[in-house]
Design a protein around this motif. Structure first.
Motif, PDB file in Angstrom:
ATOM      1  N   GLU A 140      34.307  -7.745 -11.914  1.00 59.62           N
ATOM      2  CA  GLU A 140      33.591  -9.017 -12.031  1.00 59.62           C
ATOM      3  C   GLU A 140      33.966  -9.978 -10.901  1.00 59.62           C
ATOM      4  OE1 GLU A 140      31.292  -9.797 -14.443  1.00 59.62           O
ATOM      5  OE2 GLU A 140      31.452  -7.707 -15.036  1.00 59.62           O
ATOM      6  N   VAL A 141      35.107  -9.744 -10.280  1.00 59.91           N
ATOM      7  CA  VAL A 141      35.543 -10.490  -9.090  1.00 59.91           C
ATOM      8  C   VAL A 141      35.876  -9.461  -8.019  1.00 59.91           C
ATOM      9  CG1 VAL A 141      37.255 -12.071  -8.121  1.00 59.91           C
ATOM     10  CG2 VAL A 141      36.463 -12.388 -10.467  1.00 59.91           C
ATOM     11  N   THR A 142      35.157  -9.488  -6.892  1.00 55.18           N
ATOM     12  CA  THR A 142      35.334  -8.466  -5.862  1.00 55.18           C
ATOM     13  C   THR A 142      35.614  -9.111  -4.515  1.00 55.18           C
ATOM     14  OG1 THR A 142      32.964  -8.425  -5.417  1.00 55.18           O
ATOM     15  CG2 THR A 142      33.789  -6.875  -7.068  1.00 55.18           C
ATOM     16  N   GLY A 143      36.165  -8.327  -3.594  1.00 54.27           N
ATOM     17  CA  GLY A 143      36.415  -8.798  -2.233  1.00 54.27           C
ATOM     18  C   GLY A 143      37.695  -9.612  -2.114  1.00 54.27           C
ATOM     19  N   ARG A 144      37.823 -10.240  -0.958  1.00 50.91           N
ATOM     20  CA  ARG A 144      39.022 -10.991  -0.612  1.00 50.91           C
ATOM     21  C   ARG A 144      39.200 -12.249  -1.458  1.00 50.91           C
ATOM     22  NH1 ARG A 144      39.559 -14.732   3.816  1.00 50.91           N
ATOM     23  NH2 ARG A 144      41.756 -14.985   4.441  1.00 50.91           N
ATOM     24  N   PHE A 166      41.318 -23.548  -6.124  1.00 48.53           N
ATOM     25  CA  PHE A 166      40.934 -22.313  -6.813  1.00 48.53           C
ATOM     26  C   PHE A 166      39.457 -22.359  -7.190  1.00 48.53           C
ATOM     27  CE2 PHE A 166      40.179 -20.022 -10.763  1.00 48.53           C
ATOM     28  CZ  PHE A 166      40.867 -18.826 -10.638  1.00 48.53           C
ATOM     29  N   VAL A 167      39.008 -23.494  -7.738  1.00 50.10           N
ATOM     30  CA  VAL A 167      37.618 -23.627  -8.174  1.00 50.10           C
ATOM     31  C   VAL A 167      36.667 -23.571  -6.984  1.00 50.10           C
ATOM     32  CG1 VAL A 167      35.962 -25.184  -9.277  1.00 50.10           C
ATOM     33  CG2 VAL A 167      38.229 -24.874 -10.272  1.00 50.10           C
ATOM     34  N   GLU A 168      37.107 -24.136  -5.841  1.00 50.14           N
ATOM     35  CA  GLU A 168      36.254 -24.105  -4.649  1.00 50.14           C
ATOM     36  C   GLU A 168      35.961 -22.676  -4.211  1.00 50.14           C
ATOM     37  OE1 GLU A 168      38.357 -26.408  -1.800  1.00 50.14           O
ATOM     38  OE2 GLU A 168      37.960 -28.336  -2.797  1.00 50.14           O
ATOM     39  N   ARG A 169      36.856 -21.753  -4.496  1.00 40.69           N
ATOM     40  CA  ARG A 169      36.649 -20.354  -4.124  1.00 40.69           C
ATOM     41  C   ARG A 169      35.533 -19.703  -4.940  1.00 40.69           C
ATOM     42  NH1 ARG A 169      39.056 -19.397   0.740  1.00 40.69           N
ATOM     43  NH2 ARG A 169      41.182 -20.245   0.753  1.00 40.69           N
ATOM     44  N   LEU A 170      35.082 -20.377  -5.994  1.00 40.77           N
ATOM     45  CA  LEU A 170      34.026 -19.819  -6.832  1.00 40.77           C
ATOM     46  C   LEU A 170      32.641 -20.026  -6.247  1.00 40.77           C
ATOM     47  CD1 LEU A 170      35.375 -20.923 -10.335  1.00 40.77           C
ATOM     48  CD2 LEU A 170      35.478 -18.645  -9.327  1.00 40.77           C
ATOM     49  N   ASP A 171      32.551 -20.478  -5.024  1.00 36.18           N
ATOM     50  CA  ASP A 171      31.272 -20.698  -4.343  1.00 36.18           C
ATOM     51  C   ASP A 171      30.485 -19.395  -4.320  1.00 36.18           C
ATOM     52  OD1 ASP A 171      29.143 -21.275  -2.734  1.00 36.18           O
ATOM     53  OD2 ASP A 171      30.347 -21.931  -1.024  1.00 36.18           O
ATOM     54  N   PRO A 172      29.294 -19.384  -4.916  1.00 38.77           N
ATOM     55  CA  PRO A 172      28.516 -18.136  -4.960  1.00 38.77           C
ATOM     56  C   PRO A 172      28.071 -17.658  -3.574  1.00 38.77           C
ATOM     57  CG  PRO A 172      27.206 -19.972  -5.754  1.00 38.77           C
ATOM     58  CD  PRO A 172      28.599 -20.499  -5.589  1.00 38.77           C
ATOM     59  N   HIS A 173      28.157 -18.541  -2.582  1.00 37.22           N
ATOM     60  CA  HIS A 173      27.726 -18.158  -1.232  1.00 37.22           C
ATOM     61  C   HIS A 173      28.908 -17.789  -0.348  1.00 37.22           C
ATOM     62  CE1 HIS A 173      23.788 -19.594  -2.386  1.00 37.22           C
ATOM     63  NE2 HIS A 173      24.283 -20.807  -2.663  1.00 37.22           N
ATOM     64  N   ARG A 193      32.614 -11.688  -4.129  1.00 39.47           N
ATOM     65  CA  ARG A 193      31.636 -12.037  -5.159  1.00 39.47           C
ATOM     66  C   ARG A 193      32.328 -12.288  -6.496  1.00 39.47           C
ATOM     67  NH1 ARG A 193      29.642  -9.127  -9.192  1.00 39.47           N
ATOM     68  NH2 ARG A 193      27.639  -9.708 -10.146  1.00 39.47           N
ATOM     69  N   VAL A 194      31.859 -13.340  -7.198  1.00 43.53           N
ATOM     70  CA  VAL A 194      32.305 -13.641  -8.559  1.00 43.53           C
ATOM     71  C   VAL A 194      31.062 -13.642  -9.451  1.00 43.53           C
ATOM     72  CG1 VAL A 194      33.441 -15.285 -10.075  1.00 43.53           C
ATOM     73  CG2 VAL A 194      34.220 -15.047  -7.712  1.00 43.53           C
ATOM     74  N   SER A 195      31.056 -12.798 -10.463  1.00 40.98           N
ATOM     75  CA  SER A 195      29.881 -12.714 -11.333  1.00 40.98           C
ATOM     76  C   SER A 195      29.689 -14.033 -12.077  1.00 40.98           C
ATOM     77  CB  SER A 195      30.042 -11.570 -12.339  1.00 40.98           C
ATOM     78  OG  SER A 195      30.996 -11.916 -13.328  1.00 40.98           O
TER      79      SER A 195
END
Length: 661
Positions: A592-596, A627-634, A639-641
């Motif tokens: 559900e959370v992928t990549g760097r 931490f929350v800023e890293r949740l940017d869908p772009h 990627r975070v689902s």
């Protein structure tokens, strides 16, 4: 053949008792042997060698085929006929060579809910030969009296009178009337069955009050829907309590003394560290201390429930007092209960004390309930003939007006209140109409308690002003109310929720079962087992921190459920950060959370934990915002689902709230 069910036509001799014709004494047996079995082996009951088999069923109940006895067996003989209407019949025999006739009265007229709807006074009762599933014992006419069927017995042999009747499962009262006619029975003297004496009668005589009825238990047959509840049976395979009848000094008595029957449970220990709960149980009007232990089946009910693990051992005292309840409310508090507290190892705490009463003494129990509430922790008010404070309805809006007795703050503080009445109970003074007085009293009391917000249990099943119903009321009281109350408290410890479950009455057994934790009305995880009175929920701090939390104990075989007061807790921020880190790792493992981005967010959480360990909540909060800023869908880092995004944002909000606190 099923070992627990006799073959068709086989009469069952009463456990613990056998008498032969011509003998005033019971056949006795050595300790541990059934007297009926002993009778078969000795000269007192002669059996022909060729007439039929004599054998012993499980539980020690002796069975003789009808053709087997050379001598007639006195007392009730129970036969499993396997035939309608009930599958069972009972043959009653009494020897009286001086009698020219003999009548038998028994508590076996019946009604159904439907028949009483058409015939409230049961003027046309259902008789045993017409019994049907769902029919229950009810007098004819239906009122608090012994208006039971009377039948003429047949002289079977010289001086031996007999009568056979089909009966469903249950406990049946009966008595005999020698040299009496049906029309004049009210002027005749009834006698109990000398071959089936009450527990307080031996060859040496009667201790205490003599029984006015004899009883016989019929197991019933499930094939006909007539089976009796097993808690009524005299089970020979379980441990038994003890009954005794004692005399004590009583200033309220004209003789200066009174009597009480006392039940002590199996293995009663006068030195037990935890004293036994005490139940003071009172009969109906016109009865005495023997009523509950004979017609009420107290010993059998308590023994069976204790053996089944549905009741903890208790001491039950049953005072005689008087045929009238006048003055009883004072006597039970000032003299009867203190005598029991002094002479048996029972709780000195009100929480370990219960008072019950039925019919006229149900009204007297109401008097204690409303005028001296704190004298007992538990009450059972069954078919009360009086004592319910008034409840009125006024005005066009139907506003309810209450007697102030219902708003006494001691009432909701009671540990248990049990109100019971048979739905066809017209007992008490009919006041020249079809007003059902106990039902009216009980329903008035129910409405008053509901309106006042007083918790209680209301037990109503088909039945009348009968011992058959009061046996059920006692069973329900013991398995649903008496000494079963618990309290539950909830607290937090770090990232855990902790529920403490305690019994309101001191008992050897501690509550078991499970606790469900609830946050803002939502269950948190699965129910948690209770161990040594404690249930601990771990690993879910984010689900409850900052919410209104309650803990609901679900109860077990001995204890009732309870719910804690709501409380708002804030979990330890360090525990919340630990949970958040674990949640992130699980989401990464699930894809559900992928990549760097996963590694970057994990780094922010590690930094937040370091800052928090140095008491820098401000810097820890800054890391959470990053931490929350890293949740940017772009984000180009991974990627975070959407579902993971929602979970992580919500969890961070919980941690930030805890940091601010």
């Amino acid at each position: 053949m099923d070992q627990t069910t006799p073959e068709h036509g086989a009469p069952i001799a009463l456990p613990g008792e056998c008498r032969r014709r011509g003998s005033r004494s019971p056949v006795t047996a050595p300790a541990g042997r059934n007297p009926c079995t002993a009778a078969a082996r000795g000269p007192r009951l002669r059996l022909t060698a060729t007439a039929g088999a004599f054998f012993l069923l499980a539980g020690g109940v002796a069975v003789v085929s009808p053709a087997a006895a050379d001598d007639l067996v006195l007392g009730p003989q129970i036969s499993h006929t396997g035939q309608a209407p009930t599958g069972y019949s009972v043959t009653f025999r009494i020897e009286d060579a001086d009698a020219t006739s003999m009548l038998i009265k028994g508590s076996w007229s019946f009604a159904t809910t439907e028949s009483v709807r058409e015939d409230q006074q049961n003027t046309s009762p259902i008789l045993p030969q017409d019994w049907t599933t769902g029919a229950f014992p009810l007098q004819s006419p239906n009122r608090p009296s012994e208006n039971w069927p009377v039948a003429t017995m047949t002289e079977e042999s010289d001086g031996v009178w007999t009568y056979t009747v089909p009966l469903p499962g249950g406990v049946w009262d009966y008595q005999f009337y020698p040299d009496c006619t049906v029309g004049s029975i009210s002027t005749c003297t009834a006698v109990t069955d000398p071959a089936n004496p009450a527990w307080n009668t031996t060859d040496a005589g009667t201790t205490g009050s003599p029984a006015v009825f004899s009883q016989v238990y019929v197991p019933g047959d499930s094939a006909f829907g007539s089976q009796a509840p097993t808690w009524l049976a005299e089970d020979t395979d379980i441990a038994h309590g003890t009954l005794q009848d004692v005399s004590f000094t009583a200033s309220y008595s004209s003789t200066g003394t009174d009597r009480m029957a006392v039940y002590t449970p199996p293995g009663y220990d006068p030195d037990r560290e935890v004293p036994y709960p005490l139940i003071v149980m009172t009969h109906g009007g016109g009865e005495d201390e023997i009523a509950w232990s004979t017609r009420g089946r107290v010993q059998q009910i308590a023994d069976n429930l204790i053996a089944a693990g549905e009741m903890q051992p208790a001491v039950i005292v049953m005072p005689s007092y008087s045929t009238s309840p006048t003055g009883y409310a004072d006597a039970v508090v000032e003299e009867i209960t203190p005598y029991a507290l002094e002479h048996w190892n029972v709780s000195q705490d009100v929480a370990g004390r219960a008072l019950t009463g039925n019919s006229a003494f149900g009204g007297a129990t109401n008097e204690v309930l409303f005028e001296n509430t704190s004298a007992f922790g538990y009450y059972g008010v069954w078919a009360p003939a009086s004592g319910a404070p008034a409840v009125g309805v006024t005005g066009e809006d139907g506003a309810v007006t209450l007697n102030p007795a219902y708003t006494d703050p001691e009432l909701p503080a009671l540990l248990g209140l049990h109100i019971a009445v048979g739905s066809e109970d017209t007992g008490g003074d009919l006041r020249g109409s079809n007003v059902m007085i106990p039902t009216l009293t009980a329903t008035t009391e129910r409405e008053g308690l509901i309106t006042a917000g007083v918790p209680f249990r209301y037990y109503e099943v088909p039945g009348g002003h009968t011992w058959a119903f009061w046996q059920q009321a006692l069973h329900d009281f013991l398995t649903q109310t008496a000494f079963r109350t618990t309290t539950t408290e909830v607290s937090s410890s770090g990232g855990d929720l902790v529920a403490q479950v305690a019994a309101a009455t001191a008992e050897p057994a501690v509550p078991t079962g499970t606790v469900q934790f609830i946050a803002d009305g939502r269950p948190i995880g699965d129910p948690v087992p209770v161990q040594d009175g404690t249930a601990t929920l771990t690993g879910s701090a984010a689900d409850w921190s900052g919410t209104s939390v309650t803990a609901r104990y679900e109860g077990d075989a001995l204890y009732n459920s309870s719910t804690s007061d709501a409380a708002r807790f804030t979990a330890d921020p360090a525990a919340l950060l630990e949970e958040l880190s674990g949640r992130l790792e699980r989401l990464r493992d699930a894809g559900e959370v992928t990549g760097r981005v996963g590694s970057l967010m994990s780094g922010h959480l590690s930094a937040a934990q370091r800052h928090l360990s140095h008491d820098r909540a401000d810097l820890a909060a800054e890391q959470l915002r990053r931490f929350v800023e890293r949740l940017d869908p772009h984000s180009r880092d991974g990627r975070v689902s959407p579902d993971a995004d929602a979970q992580l944002r919500a969890a961070v909000e919980v941690v930030l709230t805890a940091l601010q606190a």
